[in-house]
Design an enzyme around this catalytic site. Sequence first.
Site, PDB file in Angstrom:
ATOM      1  N   GLY A 137       0.824  -1.198   0.000  1.00  0.00           N
ATOM      2  CA  GLY A 137       0.000   0.000   0.000  1.00  0.00           C
ATOM      3  C   GLY A 137       0.856   1.245   0.000  1.00  0.00           C
ATOM      4  O   GLY A 137       2.012   1.218   0.430  1.00  0.00           O
TER       5      GLY A 137
ATOM      6  N   GLN B 171       3.009   9.980   1.148  1.00  0.00           N
ATOM      7  CA  GLN B 171       4.292   9.282   1.201  1.00  0.00           C
ATOM      8  C   GLN B 171       5.177   9.613   0.005  1.00  0.00           C
ATOM      9  O   GLN B 171       6.383   9.403   0.059  1.00  0.00           O
ATOM     10  CB  GLN B 171       4.083   7.767   1.281  1.00  0.00           C
ATOM     11  CG  GLN B 171       3.521   7.300   2.604  1.00  0.00           C
ATOM     12  CD  GLN B 171       3.349   5.807   2.616  1.00  0.00           C
ATOM     13  OE1 GLN B 171       2.327   5.299   2.165  1.00  0.00           O
ATOM     14  NE2 GLN B 171       4.353   5.117   3.122  1.00  0.00           N
TER      15      GLN B 171
ATOM     16  N   CYS C 163       6.217  -0.210   7.165  1.00  0.00           N
ATOM     17  CA  CYS C 163       5.848   0.961   6.368  1.00  0.00           C
ATOM     18  C   CYS C 163       6.995   1.321   5.441  1.00  0.00           C
ATOM     19  O   CYS C 163       8.161   1.299   5.850  1.00  0.00           O
ATOM     20  CB  CYS C 163       5.523   2.131   7.298  1.00  0.00           C
ATOM     21  SG  CYS C 163       4.956   3.617   6.451  1.00  0.00           S
ATOM     22  N   LEU C 164       6.646   1.667   4.214  1.00  0.00           N
ATOM     23  CA  LEU C 164       7.667   2.085   3.256  1.00  0.00           C
ATOM     24  C   LEU C 164       8.330   3.399   3.654  1.00  0.00           C
ATOM     25  O   LEU C 164       9.381   3.745   3.137  1.00  0.00           O
ATOM     26  CB  LEU C 164       7.051   2.197   1.855  1.00  0.00           C
ATOM     27  CG  LEU C 164       6.546   0.880   1.258  1.00  0.00           C
ATOM     28  CD1 LEU C 164       5.782   1.142  -0.036  1.00  0.00           C
ATOM     29  CD2 LEU C 164       7.700  -0.077   1.026  1.00  0.00           C
TER      30      LEU C 164
ATOM     31  N   HIS D  97      -4.168   1.542   7.825  1.00  0.00           N
ATOM     32  CA  HIS D  97      -2.806   2.076   7.773  1.00  0.00           C
ATOM     33  C   HIS D  97      -2.701   3.222   6.760  1.00  0.00           C
ATOM     34  O   HIS D  97      -2.166   4.292   7.068  1.00  0.00           O
ATOM     35  CB  HIS D  97      -1.844   0.935   7.412  1.00  0.00           C
ATOM     36  CG  HIS D  97      -0.410   1.328   7.329  1.00  0.00           C
ATOM     37  ND1 HIS D  97       0.506   0.995   8.296  1.00  0.00           N
ATOM     38  CD2 HIS D  97       0.284   2.031   6.395  1.00  0.00           C
ATOM     39  CE1 HIS D  97       1.695   1.469   7.952  1.00  0.00           C
ATOM     40  NE2 HIS D  97       1.585   2.111   6.807  1.00  0.00           N
ATOM     41  N   GLU D  98      -3.213   2.991   5.553  1.00  0.00           N
ATOM     42  CA  GLU D  98      -3.083   4.005   4.494  1.00  0.00           C
ATOM     43  C   GLU D  98      -3.955   5.229   4.778  1.00  0.00           C
ATOM     44  O   GLU D  98      -3.532   6.363   4.540  1.00  0.00           O
ATOM     45  CB  GLU D  98      -3.403   3.414   3.121  1.00  0.00           C
ATOM     46  CG  GLU D  98      -2.492   2.270   2.696  1.00  0.00           C
ATOM     47  CD  GLU D  98      -1.004   2.572   2.775  1.00  0.00           C
ATOM     48  OE1 GLU D  98      -0.589   3.743   2.639  1.00  0.00           O
ATOM     49  OE2 GLU D  98      -0.235   1.613   2.992  1.00  0.00           O
TER      50      GLU D  98
ATOM     51  N   HIS E  93      -2.297   7.549   7.100  1.00  0.00           N
ATOM     52  CA  HIS E  93      -1.324   8.426   6.431  1.00  0.00           C
ATOM     53  C   HIS E  93      -1.979   9.727   5.971  1.00  0.00           C
ATOM     54  O   HIS E  93      -1.370  10.799   6.046  1.00  0.00           O
ATOM     55  CB  HIS E  93      -0.694   7.729   5.221  1.00  0.00           C
ATOM     56  CG  HIS E  93       0.503   6.900   5.535  1.00  0.00           C
ATOM     57  ND1 HIS E  93       1.660   7.418   6.058  1.00  0.00           N
ATOM     58  CD2 HIS E  93       0.716   5.565   5.380  1.00  0.00           C
ATOM     59  CE1 HIS E  93       2.544   6.445   6.220  1.00  0.00           C
ATOM     60  NE2 HIS E  93       1.990   5.311   5.822  1.00  0.00           N
TER      61      HIS E  93
END
Length: 158
Positions: free
Chosen positions: A46, A51, A90-91, A132-133, A136
Amino acid sequence: MAVREILQYGDNRLNTICEPIKEFNEEVLDIIQDLKDTLYDGTGIGLAAPQIGILKRAILIDLRMGGEPIILINPEIVESSGSECDYEGCLSYVGYEGEVVRPTRVVVEGLNENGEGIRYSAKGLLARAFCHEIDHLDGILYMSKADSMYELVEEEEE
């Protein structure tokens, strides 16, 4: 369009509440394409627009299990139930995982890339990914919700 740099923990843009997308035009299609290009260049499941430095409410989720990727504009969790603690990464915080409590089921509403209303009922990993997304988009990083954090260390081969 382009593979973008993924912002890393410490960049203040990751703590910003993102603006809703009000017009569906070429700019929105470019954001979606940049999300795809960037996600598929790596290993995540995701990615949210902030991000990659775009402070707009857009997310992409692809569990990479053969299904279609999910693109959501202005997503909102409208229902949630259950509770489960599991690991997340997480990226934007590479090399770490944390144990985070999330709902086991969610209902999410938003708009697709054509500006049409869409609704998803999700459970398990997909529910976790939505939470999660969407966090963000509200400037919330999973580390602030984690019960504990772990640094990922590669094991040496003997």
